[in-house]
Design an enzyme around this catalytic site. Sequence first.
Site, PDB file in Angstrom:
ATOM      1  N   HIS A   9       0.825  -1.213   0.000  1.00  0.00           N
ATOM      2  CA  HIS A   9       0.000   0.000   0.000  1.00  0.00           C
ATOM      3  C   HIS A   9       0.861   1.266   0.000  1.00  0.00           C
ATOM      4  CE1 HIS A   9       0.977   0.918   4.192  1.00  0.00           C
ATOM      5  NE2 HIS A   9       0.851  -0.380   4.423  1.00  0.00           N
ATOM      6  N   GLU A  82      -2.800  -7.153   7.186  1.00  0.00           N
ATOM      7  CA  GLU A  82      -1.509  -7.062   7.857  1.00  0.00           C
ATOM      8  C   GLU A  82      -1.535  -7.874   9.155  1.00  0.00           C
ATOM      9  OE1 GLU A  82       1.466  -7.127   7.857  1.00  0.00           O
ATOM     10  OE2 GLU A  82       2.235  -5.079   7.647  1.00  0.00           O
TER      11      GLU A  82
END
Length: 201
Positions: A9, A82
């Site tokens: 990201h 994550e």
Amino acid sequence: MTKLYLTRHGQTQWNIEARFQGQMGSPLTEKGIKDAENLRERLKEVEFEAIYSSPQPRAYDTANIIKGDRKINIVTDDRLKEMNFGDWEGIKGDEIKKKHFKMFDNLWNSPMDYKPNSGESYEDVYNRVVPAIEDIKKQHDGKVLIVAHGIVLAIIMMYVEGRTIDNLWKEQVLPNTSLTIVEAENDKFDIKMYGDTSHFS
């Protein structure tokens, strides 16, 4: 053959502040958005068969920017989230290091010994991420974009290279919005590009 285009990201506010994001997080910065736009430009001629993303906003927003005007849905997969850092999330790394020095040290220097009081271990992350990659390989015979997170991508590359968790940090965390390309066929992987950021300029 499946060709995986892997990216992390874009930069977030908590990246700048060195806060543990985990399964919490913060919005993309202007730089994070711009870097994703540059990657979109770089990949504009690539015909993706599918786009996969962690459902967390910082990853999904990055995937949506890179997608551009492609008429393709972004598939979110919880297994690409994550690592869950439990009660460390939202806290600055320096503060965690002071209060939990040994555990913090294990996180980066002795992954097999990292046993958090809350959240996930590296083994926990491995056990959800690797099946996700294998499922993507089985479902697609073409080019696939995957937008995920630093530790998730480290686990993927560890698996691709045939390393074990104790050697997870042989390589540095992939930069935000960098490009890694891996060709996958049967049980074999071939890394074509690793952590490239030439599109930043």
